[in-house]
Scaffold this motif. Structure first.
Motif, PDB file in Angstrom:
ATOM      1  N   ALA A 124       2.679  37.509  81.158  1.00 43.32           N
ATOM      2  CA  ALA A 124       2.169  36.308  80.508  1.00 43.32           C
ATOM      3  C   ALA A 124       2.188  36.562  79.010  1.00 43.32           C
ATOM      4  O   ALA A 124       1.502  37.467  78.525  1.00 43.32           O
ATOM      5  N   CYS A 125       2.995  35.795  78.282  1.00 42.89           N
ATOM      6  CA  CYS A 125       3.158  36.051  76.852  1.00 42.89           C
ATOM      7  C   CYS A 125       3.335  34.733  76.104  1.00 42.89           C
ATOM      8  O   CYS A 125       4.456  34.229  75.994  1.00 42.89           O
ATOM      9  N   PRO A 126       2.254  34.160  75.564  1.00 42.72           N
ATOM     10  CA  PRO A 126       2.369  32.909  74.822  1.00 42.72           C
ATOM     11  C   PRO A 126       2.761  33.083  73.354  1.00 42.72           C
ATOM     12  O   PRO A 126       2.762  32.109  72.603  1.00 42.72           O
ATOM     13  N   GLY A 232       4.851  32.078  79.954  1.00 45.20           N
ATOM     14  CA  GLY A 232       4.495  32.250  78.548  1.00 45.20           C
ATOM     15  C   GLY A 232       4.796  31.030  77.718  1.00 45.20           C
ATOM     16  O   GLY A 232       5.013  29.928  78.219  1.00 45.20           O
ATOM     17  N   LEU A 236       8.974  33.490  74.417  1.00 44.25           N
ATOM     18  CA  LEU A 236       9.412  34.467  75.412  1.00 44.25           C
ATOM     19  C   LEU A 236      10.812  34.160  75.920  1.00 44.25           C
ATOM     20  O   LEU A 236      11.508  35.047  76.418  1.00 44.25           O
TER      21      LEU A 236
END
Length: 433
Positions: A124-126, A232, A236
């Motif tokens: 999970a990478c916003p 994300g 990403l």
């Protein structure tokens, strides 16, 4: 050296929890050479024109603030449609400020998609460094401020009071949440793959991934090429097109953002209460451009603001701004009087009604600010799908509908764009502001 060949079907299938997030992601993919079509909701019936020419498909839902069970159901429906189009990898896109509550919907939807794909791990990478969103040691920064001190703590629907995304995501999730630290990301994709193996061994199902630069996002994309699901923000996706090129599935494209310009009357609609949109509205008003504010309290009392807006639009040859944008204090006052859900619905419905009536009267270009507002407007306009064009501002592309008499739209997340965004968007959509 691998020879690129054109895939006859879409490669990447994406599910976005709102319309502006969908166009933000689609913009990233187009800028990196993937022809991209965005659908409004899950398509039904006959195949949409243009889908067969897309390298990436983005399904725009309106699921960010609905009950988690409904968001899961809609997202799984979108996944099944994308699988039927032949997509090989999937992406769940949410806001770069991780907009959600402790009940969801990011964690529940991500876990449901993982289960449906038979996978045991995702990241999970916003992060979106180009717009000032970075993650370090699991903490999300907006510019130099922690998320919880950035103004997002005042968001009317998803106030964010905790910048530690590991804690936020864990509160939403049944499985274990871990952290993929920046010192690992900085060592490259092989180090990230080894770290992912270790996290899996520890029983982690989802890991917040640190990223402070576009280089970090490219590293993460390369390291996660084999994962069935990524989650994300749009950043990403920076490294994903290169993965498909290395696999010989995607040719080099210099024309991925080619869309035909659309001319004709234009309208600006703003429902976001973010700092950026407030500045854009203030700039428009300072330039003494025609505008009308929608007050939710007046709407609740039956004031004919929709009719007044349409009269103002008819009276001016130049674009008109219709806005509900105001200060956080005034938003809270309206919510206290009407309730959060009713206050938001009144504004969204009014803006949607104005958009639909304006289209019927010949308006062809629409600039829309706010994720929930954009979702309501595109539904009111009857938009089924959009071809994604060139970037207007970071995270915001020009788009054109796939229909015989196309519309041009710029769908903007509330937090995106500089003070003069409205005029720049109008120019880039195919005509003078």
């Amino acid at each position: 050296m691998t020879v690129s060949v054109q895939s006859p079907r879409a490669l990447l299938g994406c599910i976005a929890d709102d319309s502006t997030g969908a166009t933000d992601l689609a913009n990233t993919l187009v800028r990196n050479g993937m022809r991209t079509v965005q659908t409004i909701g899950v398509p039904a019936g006959a195949a949409l024109p243009g889908v067969e020419q897309a390298d990436a498909l983005v399904v725009a839902l309106k699921s960010r603030t609905i009950p988690a069970a409904d968001a899961i159901a809609q997202s799984l429906d979108a996944l099944r449609w994308l699988q039927a189009q032949g997509c090989r990898q999937f992406f769940f896109k949410y806001c770069s400020t991780f907009d959600s509550t402790d009940a969801g919907n990011i964690g529940p939807v991500a876990e449901a998609l993982l289960a449906a794909l038979g996978s045991d791990f995702t990241i999970a990478c916003p992060a979106f460094p180009e717009n000032g969103r970075t993650i370090f040691r699991g903490h999300l920064f907006v510019g130099d401020a922690l998320l919880s001190e950035s103004g997002m703590e005042n968001h009317p629907l998803t106030p964010m009071h905790d910048a530690n995304l590991v804690r936020v995501l864990q509160r939403q999730s049944k499985g274990k949440v871990g952290l993929l630290r920046h010192d690992t990301v900085a060592r490259g994709s092989v180090a990230v793959q080894h770290a992912i193996g270790a996290l899996r061994g520890d029983g982690v199902r989802m890991a917040i991934a640190d990223a402070v630069s576009d280089a970090d996002l490219h590293t993460l994309g390369e390291a996660c090429a084999a994962l069935p699901l990524l989650t994300g923000g749009s950043g990403l996706a920076l490294g994903l097109p290169a993965n498909f090129r290395r696999a010989g599935l995607l040719p080099e494209r210099a024309d991925a953002d080619n869309v035909a310009p659309v001319t004709g009357p234009a309208l600006v609609l703003a429902g976001s209460a973010s700092k950026a949109t407030n500045a854009q509205v203030a700039q428009w008003l300072a330039n003494q451009r025609p505008a009308l504010r929608l007050d939710p309290l007046a709407l609740a009392e039956g004031a004919p603001l929709v009719e007044q807006a349409l009269t103002l639009i008819a009276a001016h040859a130049e674009p008109v701004l219709v806005y509900a944008t105001t200060s956080p204090e005034q938003v809270k006052a309206a919510q206290a009087a009407l309730g959060v859900e009713r206050a938001g619905h009144l504004v969204e419905q009014a803006l949607a009604d104005i958009a639909a009536a304006a289209k019927a009267r010949g308006t062809r270009r629409f600039v829309v600010a706010g994720g929930e507002t954009s979702g309501a407007v595109v539904q009111a306009l009857g938009v089924q799908a959009l071809r994604i064009g060139a970037q207007i501002a970071p995270g915001v592309p020009a788009t054109v509908t796939l229909e015989a008499q196309p519309l041009a739209l710029a769908l903007k997340s509330g937090n995106f764009g500089g003070p003069d965004f409205f005029d720049e968007a109008l120019r880039r959509l195919g005509g003078e502001a």
